[in-house]
Design a protein around this motif. Structure first.
Motif, PDB file in Angstrom:
ATOM      1  N   ASP A 105      -6.182  24.864  -3.876  1.00 30.01           N
ATOM      2  CA  ASP A 105      -6.982  23.633  -3.990  1.00 30.01           C
ATOM      3  C   ASP A 105      -6.551  22.856  -5.224  1.00 30.01           C
ATOM      4  OD1 ASP A 105      -8.348  24.343  -1.764  1.00 30.01           O
ATOM      5  OD2 ASP A 105     -10.252  24.793  -2.766  1.00 30.01           O
ATOM      6  N   VAL A 106      -6.467  21.507  -5.078  1.00 26.07           N
ATOM      7  CA  VAL A 106      -6.149  20.629  -6.204  1.00 26.07           C
ATOM      8  C   VAL A 106      -7.449  20.333  -6.941  1.00 26.07           C
ATOM      9  CG1 VAL A 106      -5.218  18.406  -6.923  1.00 26.07           C
ATOM     10  CG2 VAL A 106      -4.183  19.623  -4.992  1.00 26.07           C
ATOM     11  N   LEU A 107      -7.554  20.815  -8.163  1.00 22.16           N
ATOM     12  CA  LEU A 107      -8.777  20.644  -8.939  1.00 22.16           C
ATOM     13  C   LEU A 107      -8.750  19.373  -9.781  1.00 22.16           C
ATOM     14  CD1 LEU A 107      -9.397  24.327 -10.108  1.00 22.16           C
ATOM     15  CD2 LEU A 107     -10.277  23.143  -8.082  1.00 22.16           C
ATOM     16  N   ALA A 108      -7.579  18.977 -10.253  1.00 20.54           N
ATOM     17  CA  ALA A 108      -7.458  17.758 -11.063  1.00 20.54           C
ATOM     18  C   ALA A 108      -6.082  17.156 -10.829  1.00 20.54           C
ATOM     19  CB  ALA A 108      -7.670  18.063 -12.540  1.00 20.54           C
ATOM     20  N   THR A 109      -6.005  15.807 -10.858  1.00 26.31           N
ATOM     21  CA  THR A 109      -4.741  15.110 -10.611  1.00 26.31           C
ATOM     22  C   THR A 109      -4.443  14.181 -11.776  1.00 26.31           C
ATOM     23  OG1 THR A 109      -5.115  15.167  -8.225  1.00 26.31           O
ATOM     24  CG2 THR A 109      -3.474  13.606  -9.041  1.00 26.31           C
ATOM     25  N   ILE A 110      -3.233  14.284 -12.310  1.00 26.96           N
ATOM     26  CA  ILE A 110      -2.746  13.395 -13.368  1.00 26.96           C
ATOM     27  C   ILE A 110      -2.014  12.230 -12.708  1.00 26.96           C
ATOM     28  CG2 ILE A 110      -1.156  13.250 -15.329  1.00 26.96           C
ATOM     29  CD1 ILE A 110      -1.767  16.208 -15.859  1.00 26.96           C
ATOM     30  N   ASP A 111      -2.109  11.040 -13.294  1.00 31.78           N
ATOM     31  CA  ASP A 111      -1.460   9.838 -12.741  1.00 31.78           C
ATOM     32  C   ASP A 111       0.011  10.141 -12.443  1.00 31.78           C
ATOM     33  OD1 ASP A 111      -0.595   7.373 -12.017  1.00 31.78           O
ATOM     34  OD2 ASP A 111      -1.135   6.364 -13.877  1.00 31.78           O
ATOM     35  N   PRO A 112       0.420  10.080 -11.157  1.00 31.85           N
ATOM     36  CA  PRO A 112       1.776  10.502 -10.796  1.00 31.85           C
ATOM     37  C   PRO A 112       2.812   9.379 -10.807  1.00 31.85           C
ATOM     38  CG  PRO A 112       0.520  10.147  -8.816  1.00 31.85           C
ATOM     39  CD  PRO A 112      -0.405   9.813  -9.959  1.00 31.85           C
ATOM     40  N   ALA A 113       2.438   8.145 -11.169  1.00 29.99           N
ATOM     41  CA  ALA A 113       3.342   6.997 -11.003  1.00 29.99           C
ATOM     42  C   ALA A 113       4.665   7.213 -11.721  1.00 29.99           C
ATOM     43  CB  ALA A 113       2.656   5.729 -11.500  1.00 29.99           C
ATOM     44  N   ASP A 114       4.631   7.551 -12.998  1.00 31.06           N
ATOM     45  CA  ASP A 114       5.875   7.723 -13.754  1.00 31.06           C
ATOM     46  C   ASP A 114       6.730   8.839 -13.169  1.00 31.06           C
ATOM     47  OD1 ASP A 114       5.024   5.721 -15.397  1.00 31.06           O
ATOM     48  OD2 ASP A 114       4.294   7.060 -16.986  1.00 31.06           O
ATOM     49  N   TYR A 115       6.097   9.880 -12.689  1.00 23.54           N
ATOM     50  CA  TYR A 115       6.846  11.028 -12.170  1.00 23.54           C
ATOM     51  C   TYR A 115       7.424  10.727 -10.781  1.00 23.54           C
ATOM     52  CZ  TYR A 115       4.425  13.117 -16.070  1.00 23.54           C
ATOM     53  OH  TYR A 115       3.951  13.367 -17.327  1.00 23.54           O
ATOM     54  N   GLU A 116       6.739   9.906 -10.007  1.00 20.86           N
ATOM     55  CA  GLU A 116       7.305   9.467  -8.721  1.00 20.86           C
ATOM     56  C   GLU A 116       8.535   8.605  -8.945  1.00 20.86           C
ATOM     57  OE1 GLU A 116       3.117   9.387  -6.152  1.00 20.86           O
ATOM     58  OE2 GLU A 116       3.936   7.559  -7.033  1.00 20.86           O
ATOM     59  N   ASN A 117       8.489   7.711  -9.974  1.00 19.64           N
ATOM     60  CA  ASN A 117       9.661   6.891 -10.296  1.00 19.64           C
ATOM     61  C   ASN A 117      10.826   7.766 -10.735  1.00 19.64           C
ATOM     62  OD1 ASN A 117       8.207   4.585  -9.729  1.00 19.64           O
ATOM     63  ND2 ASN A 117       7.601   4.243 -11.864  1.00 19.64           N
ATOM     64  N   ALA A 118      10.517   8.798 -11.508  1.00 22.47           N
ATOM     65  CA  ALA A 118      11.587   9.689 -11.963  1.00 22.47           C
ATOM     66  C   ALA A 118      12.236  10.402 -10.788  1.00 22.47           C
ATOM     67  CB  ALA A 118      11.033  10.700 -12.959  1.00 22.47           C
ATOM     68  N   VAL A 119      11.466  10.729  -9.764  1.00 28.48           N
ATOM     69  CA  VAL A 119      12.027  11.372  -8.574  1.00 28.48           C
ATOM     70  C   VAL A 119      12.947  10.392  -7.846  1.00 28.48           C
ATOM     71  CG1 VAL A 119      11.463  12.280  -6.293  1.00 28.48           C
ATOM     72  CG2 VAL A 119      10.158  13.017  -8.280  1.00 28.48           C
ATOM     73  N   GLU A 120      12.537   9.144  -7.719  1.00 27.79           N
ATOM     74  CA  GLU A 120      13.380   8.171  -7.037  1.00 27.79           C
ATOM     75  C   GLU A 120      14.692   7.961  -7.781  1.00 27.79           C
ATOM     76  OE1 GLU A 120      11.298   4.577  -6.327  1.00 27.79           O
ATOM     77  OE2 GLU A 120       9.797   5.486  -5.007  1.00 27.79           O
ATOM     78  N   ILE A 121      14.617   7.893  -9.103  1.00 30.72           N
ATOM     79  CA  ILE A 121      15.847   7.736  -9.884  1.00 30.72           C
ATOM     80  C   ILE A 121      16.754   8.936  -9.696  1.00 30.72           C
ATOM     81  CG2 ILE A 121      16.742   7.603 -12.241  1.00 30.72           C
ATOM     82  CD1 ILE A 121      14.227   6.005 -12.972  1.00 30.72           C
ATOM     83  N   ALA A 122      16.191  10.122  -9.723  1.00 23.94           N
ATOM     84  CA  ALA A 122      16.992  11.333  -9.553  1.00 23.94           C
ATOM     85  C   ALA A 122      17.584  11.400  -8.153  1.00 23.94           C
ATOM     86  CB  ALA A 122      16.131  12.565  -9.823  1.00 23.94           C
ATOM     87  N   GLU A 123      16.844  10.945  -7.136  1.00 22.79           N
ATOM     88  CA  GLU A 123      17.386  10.929  -5.778  1.00 22.79           C
ATOM     89  C   GLU A 123      18.563   9.970  -5.673  1.00 22.79           C
ATOM     90  OE1 GLU A 123      13.985   9.943  -3.510  1.00 22.79           O
ATOM     91  OE2 GLU A 123      13.344  12.032  -3.197  1.00 22.79           O
ATOM     92  N   ALA A 124      18.459   8.815  -6.362  1.00 19.66           N
ATOM     93  CA  ALA A 124      19.570   7.855  -6.358  1.00 19.66           C
ATOM     94  C   ALA A 124      20.795   8.457  -7.034  1.00 19.66           C
ATOM     95  CB  ALA A 124      19.143   6.570  -7.058  1.00 19.66           C
ATOM     96  N   GLN A 125      20.592   9.178  -8.119  1.00 21.69           N
ATOM     97  CA  GLN A 125      21.714   9.816  -8.801  1.00 21.69           C
ATOM     98  C   GLN A 125      22.394  10.841  -7.901  1.00 21.69           C
ATOM     99  OE1 GLN A 125      23.076   9.282 -11.812  1.00 21.69           O
ATOM    100  NE2 GLN A 125      21.694   7.557 -12.232  1.00 21.69           N
ATOM    101  N   VAL A 126      21.596  11.583  -7.150  1.00 23.11           N
ATOM    102  CA  VAL A 126      22.171  12.569  -6.242  1.00 23.11           C
ATOM    103  C   VAL A 126      23.006  11.879  -5.174  1.00 23.11           C
ATOM    104  CG1 VAL A 126      21.611  14.275  -4.462  1.00 23.11           C
ATOM    105  CG2 VAL A 126      20.409  14.321  -6.641  1.00 23.11           C
ATOM    106  N   THR A 127      22.481  10.788  -4.632  1.00 17.32           N
ATOM    107  CA  THR A 127      23.236  10.055  -3.596  1.00 17.32           C
ATOM    108  C   THR A 127      24.568   9.568  -4.146  1.00 17.32           C
ATOM    109  OG1 THR A 127      21.181   9.355  -2.548  1.00 17.32           O
ATOM    110  CG2 THR A 127      23.170   8.093  -2.021  1.00 17.32           C
ATOM    111  N   GLN A 128      24.548   9.025  -5.358  1.00 16.38           N
ATOM    112  CA  GLN A 128      25.781   8.535  -5.965  1.00 16.38           C
ATOM    113  C   GLN A 128      26.773   9.675  -6.179  1.00 16.38           C
ATOM    114  OE1 GLN A 128      25.132   6.225  -9.489  1.00 16.38           O
ATOM    115  NE2 GLN A 128      27.304   6.147 -10.040  1.00 16.38           N
ATOM    116  N   ARG A 129      26.286  10.805  -6.668  1.00  9.91           N
ATOM    117  CA  ARG A 129      27.192  11.935  -6.914  1.00  9.91           C
ATOM    118  C   ARG A 129      27.737  12.505  -5.608  1.00  9.91           C
ATOM    119  NH1 ARG A 129      27.042   9.602 -10.784  1.00  9.91           N
ATOM    120  NH2 ARG A 129      26.293  10.218 -12.861  1.00  9.91           N
TER     121      ARG A 129
END
Length: 392
Positions: free
Chosen positions: A97-121
């Motif tokens: 069960d998820v008891l507490a959630t921290i604002d995920p916006a910055d971490y979602e952006n970091a995932v998108e950037i990392a996915e773009a880097q993987v595609t480029q590599r």
């Protein structure tokens, strides 16, 4: 004057004569007959006692404790944007069960950037693989035209002809990008504080809008899959339990009873402490109760902190007595009990087998199977002392 003196002497003579006569009467009075006072035997109220036989449960008491304490802490920084309804004192939660959630916006952006880097590599690896294939084709064509060129050797310079170092560099860059993507996804997942197991909340440390840093406490709780009771036993009581030290993986059953209402749960011996407590000279036997919070309409859950009695299977005895604690007397030769036999007090040495609350289990070879046990105190006690029995 003489007449007055004579009258005084006459009075004194009469008084003296009266005193002498009184003394003579008292001295010559016969003594009244004396009766011997009968000796009053002490009064006792005996209690009927019967010998018993069979398996003797070993009883102990303890407090229900959780098997696991849960301390939920923030793993990433950010602002709390959601809390579960169960994140309250005493709230129940399940594993995952998820008891507490921290604002995920910055971490979602970091995932998108990392996915773009993987595609480029990945594209760079494909290009490097294509260049290696072209280099091999060119070298093969050169050999076919001249007939003199030899295959490159295994040195770094030789592999450079096939552009293999460039391919390894591109593959390494792809692995690095994959690792960064995995890290970004892990940090994003950590914005959701999940319960590691089913349990209940003990304390709540955060709320909506609060900024938290890594390692900051979010909540504390405890697991509820099993409850645990530490039962202190004396070495004498532990010796009554066959297989306590040698049972291995086989579970030894135990019955847990709540003091307040007598509700019972079936548990088992989980382990025994490997050392005796130096202060109390007792051994801790750890008993676990599965699903203590499974309540019914007629039975409340076995809450953490509940005081309970535990019964463990003891050794079978051929003959023993269960007597009140006050009936066991201390003497120079050891413990003893008193009984009434043919109007006389009889003393019987006993061996204490078990001591539980207000009663004591003893063995007494000389005590009859049916006896009248004396529980009252007497000022003077001797073997064979005549006693009177009170009618109950």
């Amino acid at each position: 004057m003489r007449a007055h003196l004579k009258s005084i002497l006459s009075v004194l003579g009469i008084l003296v004569a009266g005193i002498v006569a009184t003394v003579m009467l008292v001295a010559l009075r016969p003594e009244p007959p004396r009766e011997a006072r009968p000796v009053q035997a002490p009064l006792v109220q005996p209690r009927p006692l019967e010998a018993q036989s069979g398996a003797l449960p070993v009883y102990g008491t303890g407090t229900v404790e959780p098997t696991r304490e849960i301390n939920l802490a923030a793993e990433v920084s950010g602002r709390i944007v959601a809390v579960a309804p169960s994140l309250v004192t005493g709230g129940a939660f399940r594993a995952g069960d998820v008891l507490a959630t921290i604002d995920p916006a910055d971490y979602e952006n970091a995932v998108e950037i990392a996915e773009a880097q993987v595609t480029q590599r990945q594209v760079e690896v494909l290009q490097a693989q294509q260049e290696v294939a072209l280099a091999r084709d060119e070298w093969d064509r050169l050999r076919s035209h001249t007939g003199e060129a030899e295959a490159p050797d295994s040195t770094e310079l030789g592999r450079l002809v096939y552009r293999e170092p460039q391919l390894r560099t591109a593959e390494a860059a792809l692995r690095s990008a994959d690792a960064q993507l995995e890290d970004a996804r892990t940090r994003l997942e950590r914005t959701r504080g999940r319960a590691p197991c089913s349990g209940r909340v003990r304390t709540k440390a955060v709320d909506l809008g609060q900024y938290v840093a890594p390692g900051q406490a979010v909540a504390s709780g405890y697991a509820t899959a099993e409850g645990e009771i530490a039962v202190p036993l004396s070495s004498r009581e532990a010796d009554l339990i066959d297989g306590l030290w040698t049972r291995g993986r086989a579970r030894m059953p135990a019955t847990v009873t709540r003091d307040t209402d007598g509700a019972a749960w079936e548990g088992y011996v989980h382990r025994v402490d490997g050392a005796m407590d130096a202060a109390t000279r007792q051994i801790q036997v750890i008993v676990r109760v599965p699903r203590p919070y499974a309540a019914t309409e007629k039975r409340a859950p076995l809450l953490v902190g509940t005081f309970a009695q535990v019964a463990l299977p003891g050794r079978a005895l051929d003959r023993y007595f269960e007597v009140p604690r006050v009936a066991v007397r201390d003497s120079d030769t050891g413990a003893q009990v008193w009984s009434v036999e043919d109007g006389l007090l009889a003393m019987h040495p006993v061996t204490v087998v078990q001591d539980v609350e207000d009663r004591v289990v003893v063995t007494a070879p000389a005590l009859p199977d049916r006896a009248a046990l004396i529980v009252s105190d007497l000022a003077v006690v001797t073997e064979g002392l005549p006693v009177r029995t009170a009618t109950p």
